[in-house]
Scaffold this active site. Structure first.
Site, PDB file in Angstrom:
ATOM      1  N   GLY A  46     -37.542  52.636 -14.862  1.00  0.00           N
ATOM      2  CA  GLY A  46     -36.242  52.935 -13.836  1.00  0.00           C
ATOM      3  C   GLY A  46     -36.551  54.726 -13.830  1.00  0.00           C
ATOM      4  N   GLN A  51     -36.052  63.025 -11.407  1.00  0.00           N
ATOM      5  CA  GLN A  51     -37.342  63.074 -11.810  1.00  0.00           C
ATOM      6  C   GLN A  51     -38.413  63.366 -11.246  1.00  0.00           C
ATOM      7  OE1 GLN A  51     -35.887  59.110 -13.501  1.00  0.00           O
ATOM      8  NE2 GLN A  51     -36.925  60.675 -15.136  1.00  0.00           N
ATOM      9  N   CYS A  93     -36.617  58.727 -22.274  1.00  0.00           N
ATOM     10  CA  CYS A  93     -36.061  59.215 -20.715  1.00  0.00           C
ATOM     11  C   CYS A  93     -37.613  59.137 -20.435  1.00  0.00           C
ATOM     12  CB  CYS A  93     -35.272  60.044 -19.963  1.00  0.00           C
ATOM     13  SG  CYS A  93     -35.444  60.571 -18.828  1.00  0.00           S
ATOM     14  N   LEU A  94     -38.367  59.421 -19.321  1.00  0.00           N
ATOM     15  CA  LEU A  94     -39.382  59.557 -19.054  1.00  0.00           C
ATOM     16  C   LEU A  94     -40.062  61.430 -18.705  1.00  0.00           C
ATOM     17  CD1 LEU A  94     -40.689  57.267 -16.208  1.00  0.00           C
ATOM     18  CD2 LEU A  94     -41.366  57.083 -18.165  1.00  0.00           C
ATOM     19  N   HIS A 135     -27.635  54.991 -17.496  1.00  0.00           N
ATOM     20  CA  HIS A 135     -28.764  55.797 -16.994  1.00  0.00           C
ATOM     21  C   HIS A 135     -29.449  56.908 -15.644  1.00  0.00           C
ATOM     22  CE1 HIS A 135     -32.657  57.553 -19.867  1.00  0.00           C
ATOM     23  NE2 HIS A 135     -32.666  57.716 -18.443  1.00  0.00           N
ATOM     24  N   GLU A 136     -30.192  55.518 -14.743  1.00  0.00           N
ATOM     25  CA  GLU A 136     -30.254  56.160 -13.623  1.00  0.00           C
ATOM     26  C   GLU A 136     -29.129  57.467 -12.477  1.00  0.00           C
ATOM     27  OE1 GLU A 136     -33.543  56.407 -13.737  1.00  0.00           O
ATOM     28  OE2 GLU A 136     -34.371  55.273 -15.435  1.00  0.00           O
ATOM     29  N   HIS A 139     -29.121  60.540 -13.537  1.00  0.00           N
ATOM     30  CA  HIS A 139     -29.783  62.009 -13.339  1.00  0.00           C
ATOM     31  C   HIS A 139     -29.327  62.360 -11.994  1.00  0.00           C
ATOM     32  CE1 HIS A 139     -33.027  61.293 -16.094  1.00  0.00           C
ATOM     33  NE2 HIS A 139     -33.508  59.868 -16.231  1.00  0.00           N
TER      34      HIS A 139
END
Ligand code: NI
Length: 170
Positions: A46, A51, A93-94, A135-136, A139
């Site tokens: 995702g 990000q 997470c990236l 989670h997304e 963000h």
């Protein structure tokens, strides 16, 4: 299409509240293409627009049934309209490098969102996919999964990142 740089904590854009999207044009489609390429390159399951430094309410999520396939769900202006239950699952997470941790989330959620043409849609989902969406969507509100951890764990991680940044400069 282009692979974009993924911002990492503590980059300030990750903490901004993303703006709603009202124009559904080619530029938006191009950005989705970039995000998709960036997500699969990382690789991740995702990615939220903040990000890659775009503070707008857009996320892409991998929904491919098989690992070798690529199928992406694009969600614009997603909003959780109902939730129930709870589950604990491991997240990473990236944008939060070198950390995975168990996070408590809702078990089932219903989300409204718009597609690339601006159509309003609704999805109800549970388990792992519900975790990814929560989670997304976090963000887009400037929230990272570390915010769901204990203050102690969060402080330890912040110290670790500060140390890494200091060492990079030296
Ligand atoms: Ni993330």
């Amino acid at each position: 299409m282009a692979i974009r740089t993924i911002l990492e904590f503590p980059h300030p854009v990750l903490r901004q509240k993303a703006s709603p999207i009202s124009v559904f044009n080619e530029e938006l489609k191009d950005m989705v293409a970039d995000m998709t390429e960036t997500m699969y390159d990382a690789p991740g399951i995702g990615l939220a627009a903040p990000q890659i430094g775009e503070s707008i309410q857009l996320i892409v999520v991998d929904v491919a049934k098989l690992e070798a396939e690529q199928q992406v769900l694009v969600m614009i202006n997603p909003r959780i309209i109902s939730q129930e239950g709870s589950q604990v699952d491991e997240e990473g997470c990236l944008s939060v490098i070198d950390l995975t941790a168990n996070v408590k989330r809702f078990q089932k959620i219903t989300v409204t969102y718009q597609d690339l043409d601006g159509n309003l849609l609704e999805i109800s989902t549970e388990d792992r996919f519900a975790v990814v969406l929560q989670h997304e969507i976090d963000h887009l509100h400037g929230v990272l999964f570390i915010d769901h951890l204990s203050a102690l764990k969060r402080t330890l991680y912040k110290k670790k990142v500060q140390k890494m940044l200091t060492e990079k400069k030296a």
